[in-house]
Design a protein around this motif. Sequence first.
Motif, PDB file in Angstrom:
ATOM      1  N   THR A  80       0.827  -1.191   0.000  1.00 51.85           N
ATOM      2  CA  THR A  80       0.000   0.000   0.000  1.00 51.85           C
ATOM      3  C   THR A  80       0.867   1.248   0.000  1.00 51.85           C
ATOM      4  OG1 THR A  80      -1.905   1.047   1.074  1.00 51.85           O
ATOM      5  CG2 THR A  80      -0.161   0.233   2.509  1.00 51.85           C
ATOM      6  N   GLU A  81       0.275   2.339  -0.361  1.00 51.45           N
ATOM      7  CA  GLU A  81       1.018   3.606  -0.366  1.00 51.45           C
ATOM      8  C   GLU A  81       0.889   4.290   0.995  1.00 51.45           C
ATOM      9  OE1 GLU A  81       0.823   4.829  -5.081  1.00 51.45           O
ATOM     10  OE2 GLU A  81      -0.367   5.955  -3.616  1.00 51.45           O
ATOM     11  N   GLN A 120      -2.350   5.489   3.265  1.00 53.55           N
ATOM     12  CA  GLN A 120      -3.561   4.703   3.048  1.00 53.55           C
ATOM     13  C   GLN A 120      -3.915   3.919   4.310  1.00 53.55           C
ATOM     14  OE1 GLN A 120      -5.506   4.757   0.093  1.00 53.55           O
ATOM     15  NE2 GLN A 120      -4.154   6.526  -0.122  1.00 53.55           N
ATOM     16  N   VAL A 176       4.800   1.728   0.870  1.00 52.36           N
ATOM     17  CA  VAL A 176       5.772   2.438   0.013  1.00 52.36           C
ATOM     18  C   VAL A 176       5.449   3.928  -0.057  1.00 52.36           C
ATOM     19  CG1 VAL A 176       6.246   0.384  -1.321  1.00 52.36           C
ATOM     20  CG2 VAL A 176       4.433   1.948  -2.074  1.00 52.36           C
TER      21      VAL A 176
END
Lengths: 115, 113
Positions: free
Chosen positions: A13-14, A17, A115
């Motif tokens: 996931t970014e 989030q 990330v």
Amino acid sequence: DAGVIQSPRHEVTEMGQEVTLRCKPISGHNSLFWYRQTMMRGLELLIYFNNNVPIDDSGMPEDRFSAKMPNASFSTLKIQPSEPRDSAVYFCASSLGWGTNYGYTFGSGTRLTVV
Amino acid sequence: SQQGEEDPQALSIQEGENATMNCSYKTSINNLQWYRQNSGRGLVHLILIRSNEREKHSGRLRVTLDTSKKSSSLLITASRAADTASYFCATPTVTGANSKLTFGKGITLSVRP
């Protein structure tokens, strides 16, 4: 019994989030535990429940982490917002009875990458 | 902290040899547990030994507990390549009426075919 079931198996996931990890303990087990494993810090207990009631959440790193156990067969660990330093393998485990008088059964874990 | 500390950190042996792993802890416990973790998998419970027990066996596994020295050992006899894994000792940490398992950093065992 299928053992402790965790989902998803992998999550990428970014940063920022929301992430929700899920766990189904072994039927009949009264205690449920959420652990986090990293190379640097090893296995850390985040929170544990007994009979669906949170008993000790002193290991929860900060307010971004929350856990619920709405019934005996389901628990969630939520991270909102997620950060790269949350990247780790998250394990759910369940145990028959109270405390540490029985062995723990672990799930296969959720590998989280932020990330 | 009652966290167990395993020794050595890593162990490499030949198939067929015995593997001995040690765990030391700091305060009184009512039991000590050993777990195995294969690469990419969850931990698997091996043995629980209570404070009034000195030795316990399970197949090729033998666990000892010396409460006077606050130490435990896990012996795997006639090791196999499939025994390659990380091994953890876990001890209860008691806070009031509640107790939880605290794990050591683990021992990486490699068994060469």
